[in-house]
Design an enzyme around this catalytic site. Structure first.
Site, mmCIF file in Angstrom:
data_model
loop_
_atom_site.group_PDB
_atom_site.id
_atom_site.type_symbol
_atom_site.label_atom_id
_atom_site.label_comp_id
_atom_site.label_asym_id
_atom_site.label_seq_id
_atom_site.Cartn_x
_atom_site.Cartn_y
_atom_site.Cartn_z
ATOM 1 N N ALA A 64 0.840 -1.201 0.000
ATOM 2 C CA ALA A 64 0.000 0.000 0.000
ATOM 3 C C ALA A 64 0.876 1.254 0.000
ATOM 4 O O ALA A 64 0.597 2.223 -0.713
ATOM 5 C CB ALA A 64 -0.942 0.005 1.199
ATOM 6 N N ASP A 65 1.933 1.243 0.784
ATOM 7 C CA ASP A 65 2.900 2.350 0.772
ATOM 8 C C ASP A 65 3.549 2.489 -0.600
ATOM 9 O O ASP A 65 3.643 3.589 -1.153
ATOM 10 C CB ASP A 65 3.998 2.111 1.816
#
Length: 412
Positions: A184-185
């Site tokens: 997600a990062d």
């Protein structure tokens, strides 16, 4: 005559990086790899949180651990570090001055936090209307969760990814599982990069800057891709499938006689070729298995048959035969094996860089291969405050100012 270095696509673009940890730094490292001059603002004494996220740490020339964590090194090359205390009025003034000298500002402070320092988007755009500001948060600038802190692990869970990652619930080891890296990062960092480049193109055409509102949660939802579309079309939420594919069969891990391999059949022609190699040409003509749609419907019947035949031969024998027939397949490598793979070697997957603490730093290379404006590895990941004086001089600060600020602890 010495050969001049190749130009880079973002040469001349300046970025003020007020982000830390991964999503923001991943974005700014990508911009830096493409030639942007990235100024990394860090807190004196501690710096980016990931400087302390070890072990492992970089080893010096004598093989001893330094204070530089491998985590930090992986997301901060090609940047220069300015250590400045934003809690001090002088520090805020320094960063405001720099904001007027750059094209892009990237930050991942909690919603509203930068207003305390006079560095919020509204204030900066009023002073510098051509500035592109990218704010990266867990949940965005709006919505009921806007003020929540956002972490990749939690967002993987909240955004549905962990509901489709891991072994099936009815098998041993089943249950929710996060992905092995902070996807997600990383995806947010990449989407932010794309958005910044689009905003710069708009700015160059119109002179108008803008604010980019990036959220890990939004990105995680977008990353659901075909599985999100599956749900919207069917109304049925996909579940965990382990190493199998939701929409393609056979497309999963199988156990050979001496190890595991990946079989990734993508169409009916490839399945027919696999059946020939397996000595089971009749499977391709069986109405239950002749098309992918039928193979998905009859997965429970087909997969055990595949497992039985694949475990009868060694892994490398299967891989050689499948590759020769152009049936997609692969081995399952450790990270060390992946980086040592001949293809990785041929593609320059690891790059050496001279670091202030060791001449032997190695980093995973950028995957971007541009023919006219290639990626360049100009700066090793910086020591905390390594470029403070250099950057302040470039910003027009006097030697007297720099000396006073250092004495007062405003900079380091």
């Amino acid at each position: 005559m010495q050969q001049q270095p190749s130009p880079q696509a973002l040469t001349g673009v300046r970025v003020l990086d007020l982000s830390r940890v991964l999503a923001g730094p991943w974005c700014t490292q990508t911009l830096a790899d493409l030639g942007a001059d990235v100024i990394k603002i860090e807190r004196p004494g501690s710096g980016d949180d990931t400087r302390a996220w070890g072990p492992p740490y970089l080893k010096d020339a004598d093989g001893q651990d330094t204070s530089e964590a491998a985590y930090f090194l992986g997301a901060n090359r090609n940047k220069r570090s300015l250590a400045v205390d934003l809690s001090r009025a002088e520090g805020q003034a320094i960063v405001r001055r720099l904001a007027g000298q750059v094209d892009v500002l990237v930050e991942n402070f909690k919603v509203g936090d930068l207003a305390r320092y006079g560095l919020d988007a509204q204030t900066l755009l009023a002073e510098h209307p051509g500035l592109v500001i990218c704010s990266i948060t867990g949940f965005g600038q709006t919505g009921p969760y806007a003020e929540r802190a956002g972490y990749d692990y939690a967002v993987q869970g909240m955004g549905g990814l962990m509901s489709v990652t891991g072994e099936r619930d009815d098998l041993p080891g089943g249950g929710p599982q996060k992905v092995g890296v902070a996807v997600a990062d990383l995806f947010t960092g990449m989407y932010a990069t794309v958005a910044i480049l689009a905003a710069l193109r708009h700015r160059d055409a119109t002179g108008q800057g803008q604010v980019i509102d990036m959220a890990l949660f939004d990105t995680q939802l977008a990353m659901l891709a075909n599985l999100g579309s599956n749900y919207l079309c069917s109304g049925k939420a996909p579940g965990r499938m382990g190493n199998a594919h939701q929409n393609i069969v056979p497309y999963q891990v199988f156990e050979a006689s001496d190890g595991h391999l990946i079989l990734a059949v993508g169409n009916d022609r490839q399945f027919a070729k696999f059946c020939e190699i397996a000595g089971q040409p009749g499977w391709a003509a069986d109405p239950r298995f002749a098309t992918n749609a039928e193979r998905v419907r009859h997965r429970a019947a087909l997969v055990p048959m595949l497992e039985d035949v694949i475990r009868q031969r060694p892994r490398n024998e299967w891989l050689a035969a499948l590759e020769a027939a152009k049936v997609p397949c692969g081995s399952i490598n450790s990270i060390g094996e992946a980086l040592a793979d001949p293809q990785a070697q041929a593609r320059g997957a690891v790059v050496p860089m001279a670091h202030p603490l060791t001449p032997d730093l190695r980093l995973i290379a950028s995957p971007m291969k541009l023919s006219a404006t290639p990626v360049a590895y100009r700066h090793a990941p910086p020591l905390l405050g390594q470029h403070s004086d250099e950057l302040l001089r470039e910003a027009g600060c006097s030697e007297e100012e720099i000396t006073v600020w250092r004495q007062r602890g405003v900079i380091a």
